[in-house]
Design an enzyme around this catalytic site. Structure first.
Site, PDB file in Angstrom:
ATOM      1  N   ASP A  88       0.971 -26.206  -9.578  1.00  0.00           N
ATOM      2  CA  ASP A  88       0.866 -24.877  -8.866  1.00  0.00           C
ATOM      3  C   ASP A  88       1.040 -24.726  -7.190  1.00  0.00           C
ATOM      4  O   ASP A  88       0.258 -25.382  -6.857  1.00  0.00           O
ATOM      5  CB  ASP A  88      -0.122 -23.953  -9.391  1.00  0.00           C
ATOM      6  CG  ASP A  88      -0.072 -22.508  -9.156  1.00  0.00           C
ATOM      7  OD1 ASP A  88       1.061 -22.261  -9.275  1.00  0.00           O
ATOM      8  OD2 ASP A  88      -0.959 -22.020  -8.229  1.00  0.00           O
ATOM      9  N   GLY A 508      40.843 -12.850 -60.831  1.00  0.00           N
ATOM     10  CA  GLY A 508      41.833 -13.726 -60.925  1.00  0.00           C
ATOM     11  C   GLY A 508      41.824 -15.140 -60.217  1.00  0.00           C
ATOM     12  O   GLY A 508      40.743 -15.250 -59.473  1.00  0.00           O
ATOM     13  N   ASP A 509      42.741 -15.912 -60.331  1.00  0.00           N
ATOM     14  CA  ASP A 509      42.652 -16.994 -59.892  1.00  0.00           C
ATOM     15  C   ASP A 509      43.954 -17.183 -58.607  1.00  0.00           C
ATOM     16  O   ASP A 509      45.149 -16.837 -58.904  1.00  0.00           O
ATOM     17  CB  ASP A 509      43.208 -18.080 -60.744  1.00  0.00           C
ATOM     18  CG  ASP A 509      43.231 -19.765 -60.099  1.00  0.00           C
ATOM     19  OD1 ASP A 509      43.457 -19.813 -59.023  1.00  0.00           O
ATOM     20  OD2 ASP A 509      42.810 -20.724 -61.074  1.00  0.00           O
TER      21      ASP A 509
END
Ligand SMILES: C[S@@+](CC[C@H](N)C(=O)[O-])C[C@H]1O[C@@H](n2cnc3c(N)ncnc32)[C@H](O)[C@@H]1O
Length: 621
Positions: A88, A508-509
Site C-alpha cells: 500500500d 419430418g426428416d
C-alpha cells in the site's frame, strides 16, 4: 557483475501479488519474480487516526490486503498459495495522508498541496507465508515500510489542470505518477525511486534475505551487514530445491563463511552454480496441474447435479452434510467431501450453519429454475462423459464412440443413440432446451429479420428459439421442423403465451421429406452434427426450397481459420468427434459452403459465449 537476486528464492513457490497495480506487477516481473495477480478486495478504509504514524497505517493496509487474498484463495481455490504479497502506497504532506484522488477536484486539492514542497511517499509491504493444515489456513506475516522524500516544483494552475485532464492522477496515491507525465512535476527525489512508483524492490529483497537467510549466532557476534543483498554465493543457500515447502529456510552452519573465503575463483564457480540452479529450476507448473484436475472438478459438478444437491438446497438452506446425505441417499462422509468441493468451486456457500446454494447454483443448477442447465449437465454426465472416456479411440479411429459405449453398431445418430429410448430422448431434449433458452434471445436479435414473414427452424427441437423469434418479430410465423418423436414430446416444453399462435410444429426428416416453405430457414447447431456429404445434401434441399431474397440463418461455434484461438470451438471439435458424424468448421469453410449453394452477402455476428450467427441471402440461380 553477477545479478542473481534473492528473489530466485521464490521461483518455485506459488506466489500471489494481491495488487491490481500494473506498476507493481512490472517492477516485480522485471526483477524475475514469477507470480499470479489476485487483486485484493480489502477496502482501504482503516481509521487513519488510530495509527501513530502514517507508515503503520500503510503496513496495516498492506497486511489486510494480503490476508484477504490468502483467505479467499484458501477458501475458493483448491490450492493455498505459498506466499501472498500485499502493498500500500500513501503520500503524506504536513501530517496529512493522501491516497488516490476520488475525482478531478480531489486530484487538484492534492496536487496543489504538494506544489513547491517536499512530501513523503511511504509504501507498506506485507509478505504473508501461508500453509494449510486440517483445512485451516495458517499465516505468518512479515512487514516493512520504505520512505522516500520527493520535492515538487511550483506548479502553475495551467500545468496542474493540464496534468489532471491527462487522466494520469486518478489511480495513483498523491495524484501523480512519477514514472510517466508526473515525472515532470518532480524537482528532486531522496531515497528509493521505485518506492515512489509503488514498490520498494530493494527493501523487499533485503527482507527476503532476512527471512530466508537469517544471521547465524557467530555472525551476530560480529557487526553484521544486513543492509546488503547477497549475490551469487548466497543464492545457492537461498534456493531450497530439495527442501521444498513454503517456509523460509534455516541456514546450515558454516556454509556462508566457507564460501565467503573462496575468493575470485570460488566466486566464478558459484556463479556458474547459480546459473545452473536457476536453469534446472523450472517454474512450478500450476496451470498444468489445474488442467489435470479439470476433469475431477467437472465430475464433482455433474455428480452434485445428478444427485440433485442444488435442488434440495434451493428448497431449504442452510443444511448440514448429513441432512443432505440422507435426502440424496448417499453416505455422510462422501456427501461432505462433495459439498466442500462444490463450495471451493464457488457453487455453494459454506458457513457454521451448513451449506447453501450460491446465486449461480440457484439460477442454473437447480432443475426447476427457468434457465436451468440441469438437463445439459445430465446429458454430459450420462452420455458425453462416457464418450470422452474413449477419446483415445476416437482420435485413433477418427470417428464417434457410441458403438463402444452402447456395445452395438450405430447407423443413425439420433434414432440409435440419442433417441434410443423415451428417457434418453427426453434427456437430450432437456439438454438442448436449457442451452437454447440461454442463447435464443441473442440469436433472434443478432440481425434484423423483420423483412421475413415466415421462418422454418430446421431441427428446432423444443421450439425454444422459435419462441424468441416469435417474441421479437410479432408478424413472423415460425415452423419448428423436427423428427416425429421430437415433435410429439415438444409440446411439453411449450409454455402458453401470446407467441403460441405464431409457432407451429411440423414432423419430418430433413434429409428425406419435403421442407416446409418459408422465407427464412434457420439451422441452429445442426450442421456440426453432419459429414460434408450430408451438409451438402441439407443445404441443397434448403436452397431448392428458397426463392431469391430468402434468408438462411446459420448458428454454430466458428473456428478461427488457423484453428488456434477459439478454445470453446476447439473443445467443441473434440466433442463433435466423439459424439457425431460431423465437425466444427471455420467461418471461411461455412462461407464457401453457403456460396456453393447460392447463399451470398454473408454477415457474421459473434454472440456472447461461444456461438456465432451467420445470415446469408439466396440469390437467383
Ligand atoms: C443438436 S440438436 C439442435 C437443436 C436446436 N436447433 C438447438 O439449437 O437447440 C439437433 C436437432 O436436430 C434434430 N434432427 C436430427 N436429425 C434430424 C432429421 N433427420 N430431421 C429433422 N430433424 C433432425 C434433432 O432431433 C435435434 O432436435
Amino acid at each position: 557483475m553477477v545479478l542473481c537476486p534473492v528473489i530466485g528464492k521464490l521461483l518455485h513457490k506459488r506466489v500471489v501479488l494481491a495488487s491490481a497495480s500494473p506498476r507493481r506487477q512490472e517492477i516485480l516481473s522485471n526483477a524475475g519474480l514469477r507470480f499470479e495477480v489476485v487483486p485484493s478486495r480489502f477496502k482501504e478504509k482503516l481509521d487513519k487516526a488510530s495509527f501513530a504514524t502514517p507508515y503503520e497505517y500503510a503496513m496495516e493496509t498492506a497486511k489486510q490486503k494480503a490476508l484477504e487474498v490468502a483467505t479467499r484463495m484458501h477458501q475458493k481455490d483448491l490450492r493455498t498459495p505459498d506466499v501472498v504479497i500485499g502493498a500500500d502506497t500513501i503520500v503524506t504532506v504536513g501530517g496529512l495522508i493522501l491516497e488516490k484522488p476520488v475525482d478531478k477536484q480531489d486530484a487538484y486539492r492534492m496536487l496543489s498541496r504538494l506544489s513547491g514542497k517536499e512530501h513523503s511517499v511511504f509504501t507498506g509491504v506485507a509478505i504473508v507465508h501461508c500453509s494449510s493444515n486440517d483445512r485451516q489456513l495458517h499465516t505468518r506475516v512479515s512487514e516493512f515500510y520504505e520512505e522516500t522524500t520527493v520535492k515538487f516544483s511550483e506548479l502553475s494552475e495551467e500545468l496542474l489542470w493540464e496534468y489532471i485532464h491527462s487522466g494520469e492522477p486518478m489511480d495513483k496515491a498523491g495524484g501523480y505518477g512519477i514514472q510517466a507525465l508526473g515525472g515532470m512535476l518532480v524537482e528532486s527525489v531522496h531515497g528509493d525511486f521505485l518506492n515512489v512508483v509503488g514498490f520498494p524492490l530493494n527493501h523487499f529483497c533485503k527482507q527476503l534475505v532476512e527471512l530466508y537467510y537469517p544471521p547465524r549466532p557467530e555472525d551476530l557476534r560480529q557487526p553484521v551487514q544486513h543492509d546488503c543483498i547477497p549475490a551469487v554465493d548466497t543464492f545457492e543457500d537461498l534456493s531450497d530445491v530439495e527442501g521444498g515447502g513454503s517456509e523460509p529456510a534455516q541456514r546450515e552452519t558454516g556454509s556462508r563463511d566457507e564460501k565467503a573465503e573462496v575468493g575470485a575463483a570460488g566466486q566464478a564457480t558459484a556463479e556458474a552454480e547459480c546459473h545452473r540452479t536457476r536453469a534446472t529450476l523450472p517454474p512450478f507448473p500450476t496451470r498444468l496441474l489445474e488442467l489435470l484436475d479439470g476433469f475431477k472438478l467437472s465430475k464433482a459438478l455433474l455428480t452434485a447435479c445428478k444427485l440433485k444437491v442444488f435442488d434440495w438446497l434451493k428448497r431449504e438452506a442452510p443444511q448440514k452434510a448429513p441432512d443432505i446425505a440422507s435426502k440424496v441417499d448417499a453416505s455422510a462422509c462422501g456427501t461432505e467431501k462433495l459439498l466442500d468441493v462444490c463450495a471451493a468451486m464457488g457453487l455453494l456457500e459454506k458457513t457454521e450453519q451448513g451449506y447453501s446454494n450460491t446465486e449461480t447454483a440457484n439460477l442454473y443448477l437447480a432443475s426447476d429454475s427457468e434457465y436451468s442447465l440441469h438437463g445439459f449437465m445430465l446429458q454430459n454426465n450420462d452420455v458425453i462423459w462416457n464418450l470422452f472416456t474413449y477419446l483415445e479411440f476416437a482420435i485413433r479411429e477418427g470417428r464417434n464412440q457410441h458403438h463402444r459405449v452402447l456395445g452395438k453398431k450405430v447407423e443413425d445418430l439420433f434414432q440409435d443413440a440419442y433417441y434410443r429410448s423415451p428417457e434418453t430422448q427426453l434427456r437430450f431434449m432437456q439438454a438442448m432446451h436449457g442451452v437454447a433458452k440461454l442463447t435464443a434471445r441473442q440469436v433472434a436479435t443478432a440481425f434484423d429479420l423483420s423483412r421475413f414473414s415466415s421462418a422454418c427452424d430446421m431441427g428446432g427441437c423444443t421450439g425454444a428459439l422459435a419462441r424468441e423469434l416469435a417474441r421479437e418479430y410479432p408478424r413472423l410465423q415460425v415452423t419448428v421442423f423436427d423428427l416425429p418423436d421430437v415433435v410429439e414430446l415438444a409440446v411439453h416444453f411449450q409454455p402458453a403465451g401470446p407467441q403460441a399462435a405464431q409457432i407451429h410444429f411440423a414432423a419430418g426428416d430433413f434429409f428425406r421429406d419435403p421442407l416446409p416453405s418459408a422465407e427464412l430457414y434457420v439451422l441452429c447447431r445442426i450442421l456440426h452434427n453432419w459429414s460434408d456429404d450430408k451438409v451438402h445434401k441439407l443445404l441443397s434441399k434448403v436452397a431448392e426450397s428458397c426463392k431469391p431474397g430468402a434468408g438462411l440463418l446459420l448458428v454454430e461455434t466458428l473456428l478461427d481459420e488457423e484453428k488456434r484461438e477459439a478454445q470453446g470451438g476447439l473443445i467443441q471439435s473434440l466433442n463433435m468427434l466423439v459424439q457425431t458424424e460431423g465437425r466444427q468448421r471455420s467461418r471461411g469453410e461455412y462461407q464457401c459452403l453457403l456460396e456453393l449453394h447460392g447463399f451470398h452477402q454473408v454477415q457474421v455476428v459473434h454472440l456472447e459465449g461461444v456461438l456465432d450467427a451467420m445470415l446469408a441471402t439466396r440469390v437467383a440461380p
